[in-house]
Write a protein that holds these residues in place. Structure first.
Motif, PDB file in Angstrom:
ATOM      1  N   TYR A  94     -18.547  -1.010 142.233  1.00 10.65           N
ATOM      2  CA  TYR A  94     -18.364   0.424 142.402  1.00 10.65           C
ATOM      3  C   TYR A  94     -17.587   0.815 140.837  1.00 10.65           C
ATOM      4  CZ  TYR A  94     -18.655   0.038 147.402  1.00 10.65           C
ATOM      5  OH  TYR A  94     -19.143  -0.227 148.709  1.00 10.65           O
ATOM      6  N   CYS A  95     -18.040   1.873 140.621  1.00  6.95           N
ATOM      7  CA  CYS A  95     -17.308   2.299 139.413  1.00  6.95           C
ATOM      8  C   CYS A  95     -16.393   3.311 139.793  1.00  6.95           C
ATOM      9  CB  CYS A  95     -18.298   3.390 138.492  1.00  6.95           C
ATOM     10  SG  CYS A  95     -17.879   4.050 136.955  1.00  6.95           S
ATOM     11  N   HIS A  96     -15.117   3.319 139.127  1.00  4.63           N
ATOM     12  CA  HIS A  96     -14.113   4.194 139.359  1.00  4.63           C
ATOM     13  C   HIS A  96     -13.565   4.787 138.049  1.00  4.63           C
ATOM     14  CE1 HIS A  96      -9.691   4.454 138.939  1.00  4.63           C
ATOM     15  NE2 HIS A  96      -9.907   5.331 140.106  1.00  4.63           N
ATOM     16  N   ALA A  97     -13.237   6.152 138.075  1.00  8.98           N
ATOM     17  CA  ALA A  97     -12.707   6.757 136.854  1.00  8.98           C
ATOM     18  C   ALA A  97     -11.508   7.542 137.211  1.00  8.98           C
ATOM     19  CB  ALA A  97     -13.910   7.393 136.213  1.00  8.98           C
ATOM     20  N   ARG A  98     -10.611   7.722 136.475  1.00 12.18           N
ATOM     21  CA  ARG A  98      -9.564   8.714 136.611  1.00 12.18           C
ATOM     22  C   ARG A  98     -10.016   9.977 135.621  1.00 12.18           C
ATOM     23  NH1 ARG A  98      -5.409   9.192 139.464  1.00 12.18           N
ATOM     24  NH2 ARG A  98      -3.642  10.512 138.882  1.00 12.18           N
ATOM     25  N   MET A  99     -10.209  11.087 136.095  1.00  9.80           N
ATOM     26  CA  MET A  99     -10.809  11.954 135.402  1.00  9.80           C
ATOM     27  C   MET A  99     -10.031  13.587 135.523  1.00  9.80           C
ATOM     28  SD  MET A  99     -15.013  11.506 135.424  1.00  9.80           S
ATOM     29  CE  MET A  99     -15.088  11.668 137.172  1.00  9.80           C
ATOM     30  N   LEU A 100     -10.328  14.237 134.442  1.00  9.51           N
ATOM     31  CA  LEU A 100      -9.770  15.647 134.776  1.00  9.51           C
ATOM     32  C   LEU A 100     -10.970  16.466 134.624  1.00  9.51           C
ATOM     33  CD1 LEU A 100      -7.399  17.802 134.670  1.00  9.51           C
ATOM     34  CD2 LEU A 100      -7.405  17.556 132.084  1.00  9.51           C
ATOM     35  N   ALA A 101     -11.412  17.237 135.781  1.00 12.01           N
ATOM     36  CA  ALA A 101     -12.591  18.018 135.929  1.00 12.01           C
ATOM     37  C   ALA A 101     -12.078  19.400 135.255  1.00 12.01           C
ATOM     38  CB  ALA A 101     -13.083  17.951 137.177  1.00 12.01           C
ATOM     39  N   ALA A 102     -13.307  19.995 134.815  1.00  9.96           N
ATOM     40  CA  ALA A 102     -12.839  21.286 134.148  1.00  9.96           C
ATOM     41  C   ALA A 102     -12.460  22.121 135.348  1.00  9.96           C
ATOM     42  CB  ALA A 102     -14.232  21.890 133.505  1.00  9.96           C
ATOM     43  N   GLY A 103     -11.089  22.961 135.121  1.00  7.04           N
ATOM     44  CA  GLY A 103     -10.662  24.132 136.043  1.00  7.04           C
ATOM     45  C   GLY A 103      -9.550  23.119 136.794  1.00  7.04           C
ATOM     46  N   ASP A 104      -9.589  21.985 136.696  1.00  4.53           N
ATOM     47  CA  ASP A 104      -8.524  21.225 137.618  1.00  4.53           C
ATOM     48  C   ASP A 104      -7.105  21.135 136.600  1.00  4.53           C
ATOM     49  OD1 ASP A 104     -10.194  18.783 139.478  1.00  4.53           O
ATOM     50  OD2 ASP A 104      -9.799  20.920 139.741  1.00  4.53           O
ATOM     51  N   SER A 105      -6.062  21.098 137.129  1.00 10.12           N
ATOM     52  CA  SER A 105      -4.774  20.978 136.293  1.00 10.12           C
ATOM     53  C   SER A 105      -4.002  19.528 136.441  1.00 10.12           C
ATOM     54  CB  SER A 105      -3.885  21.878 136.829  1.00 10.12           C
ATOM     55  OG  SER A 105      -3.298  21.578 138.174  1.00 10.12           O
ATOM     56  N   GLU A 106      -4.990  18.671 137.144  1.00 16.28           N
ATOM     57  CA  GLU A 106      -4.358  17.238 137.247  1.00 16.28           C
ATOM     58  C   GLU A 106      -5.588  16.230 137.359  1.00 16.28           C
ATOM     59  OE1 GLU A 106      -2.321  18.243 141.191  1.00 16.28           O
ATOM     60  OE2 GLU A 106      -2.290  15.831 140.929  1.00 16.28           O
ATOM     61  N   TYR A 107      -5.292  14.947 136.747  1.00 18.79           N
ATOM     62  CA  TYR A 107      -6.405  13.989 136.997  1.00 18.79           C
ATOM     63  C   TYR A 107      -6.537  13.551 138.632  1.00 18.79           C
ATOM     64  CZ  TYR A 107      -6.294  13.453 131.975  1.00 18.79           C
ATOM     65  OH  TYR A 107      -6.320  13.512 130.706  1.00 18.79           O
ATOM     66  N   TYR A 108      -7.646  13.287 138.912  1.00 17.06           N
ATOM     67  CA  TYR A 108      -8.116  12.600 139.961  1.00 17.06           C
ATOM     68  C   TYR A 108      -8.690  11.450 139.985  1.00 17.06           C
ATOM     69  CZ  TYR A 108      -6.621  17.197 142.151  1.00 17.06           C
ATOM     70  OH  TYR A 108      -5.767  18.210 142.530  1.00 17.06           O
ATOM     71  N   ASP A 109      -8.763  10.526 140.935  1.00 16.17           N
ATOM     72  CA  ASP A 109      -9.565   9.303 141.085  1.00 16.17           C
ATOM     73  C   ASP A 109     -10.929   9.528 141.505  1.00 16.17           C
ATOM     74  OD1 ASP A 109      -6.700   7.772 141.706  1.00 16.17           O
ATOM     75  OD2 ASP A 109      -7.612   7.270 139.947  1.00 16.17           O
ATOM     76  N   TYR A 110     -11.936   9.141 141.066  1.00 14.13           N
ATOM     77  CA  TYR A 110     -13.306   9.287 141.424  1.00 14.13           C
ATOM     78  C   TYR A 110     -13.861   7.886 141.507  1.00 14.13           C
ATOM     79  CZ  TYR A 110     -12.793  14.232 140.231  1.00 14.13           C
ATOM     80  OH  TYR A 110     -12.554  15.758 139.946  1.00 14.13           O
ATOM     81  N   TRP A 111     -14.735   7.793 142.591  1.00 10.90           N
ATOM     82  CA  TRP A 111     -15.572   6.491 142.787  1.00 10.90           C
ATOM     83  C   TRP A 111     -17.063   7.000 143.028  1.00 10.90           C
ATOM     84  CZ3 TRP A 111     -13.236   2.033 143.174  1.00 10.90           C
ATOM     85  CH2 TRP A 111     -12.043   1.603 143.397  1.00 10.90           C
ATOM     86  N   GLY A 112     -17.895   6.194 142.568  1.00 14.02           N
ATOM     87  CA  GLY A 112     -19.123   6.008 142.736  1.00 14.02           C
ATOM     88  C   GLY A 112     -19.540   5.691 144.178  1.00 14.02           C
ATOM     89  N   ARG A 113     -20.867   5.678 144.449  1.00 15.68           N
ATOM     90  CA  ARG A 113     -21.059   5.073 145.987  1.00 15.68           C
ATOM     91  C   ARG A 113     -21.522   3.598 145.719  1.00 15.68           C
ATOM     92  NH1 ARG A 113     -25.028   9.654 148.611  1.00 15.68           N
ATOM     93  NH2 ARG A 113     -23.596  11.410 148.460  1.00 15.68           N
ATOM     94  N   GLY A 114     -21.514   3.113 144.498  1.00 19.32           N
ATOM     95  CA  GLY A 114     -21.771   1.659 144.653  1.00 19.32           C
ATOM     96  C   GLY A 114     -23.385   1.387 144.126  1.00 19.32           C
ATOM     97  N   THR A 115     -23.675   0.045 143.707  1.00 19.55           N
ATOM     98  CA  THR A 115     -24.807  -0.439 143.371  1.00 19.55           C
ATOM     99  C   THR A 115     -24.793  -2.010 143.826  1.00 19.55           C
ATOM    100  OG1 THR A 115     -26.659  -0.890 141.668  1.00 19.55           O
ATOM    101  CG2 THR A 115     -24.280  -0.912 141.041  1.00 19.55           C
TER     102      THR A 115
END
Length: 121
Positions: A94-115
């Motif tokens: 699984y890939c994981h990233a802590r990202m700030l999406a456009a329009g958000d004010s804070e970072y969130y954790d995102y996960w892929g579905r896995g390979t």
């Protein structure tokens, strides 16, 4: 919509190599760190390797020297080069990233579905 998409998994014989890729797609303003985790059957998900925005890496000790994580900032991509694969490396990665999406004010954790990676003779 921001998401992580992994690809590059498959079946390989012991001693072989695979390169996993993770693409962060969507309206992304900033990516902090990116990581690879894996989950073997019946096991908990575990950290494999991580890389910060400035390129600092960390690895689980048992995988140092066989796995290498890298990142392409311009493409919002992360990679995991896996060499000398062993049957015990079989897992969903699984890939994981802590990202700030456009329009958000804070970072969130995102996960892929896995390979899935299967190492077997």
């Amino acid at each position: 919509q921001v998401q992580l998409v992994e690809f590059g998994g498959g079946s390989v014989q012991p001693g072989g190599s695979l390169r996993l890729s993770c693409a962060a797609v969507g309206s992304i303003f900033h990516i902090d760190h990116m990581d690879w985790y894996r989950q073997a059957p019946g096991m908990q998900r575990e950290l494999v390797a991580g890389i910060t925005r400035d390129g600092r890496t960390n690895y689980v000790d048992s995988l140092k020297g066989r796995f290498a994580i890298s990142r392409d900032e311009a493409l919002n991509m992360a990679y995991l080069q896996m060499n000398s694969l062993k049957p015990e490396d079989t897992a969903v990665y699984y890939c994981h990233a802590r990202m700030l999406a456009a329009g958000d004010s804070e970072y969130y954790d995102y996960w892929g579905r896995g390979t899935r990676v299967t190492v077997s003779s």
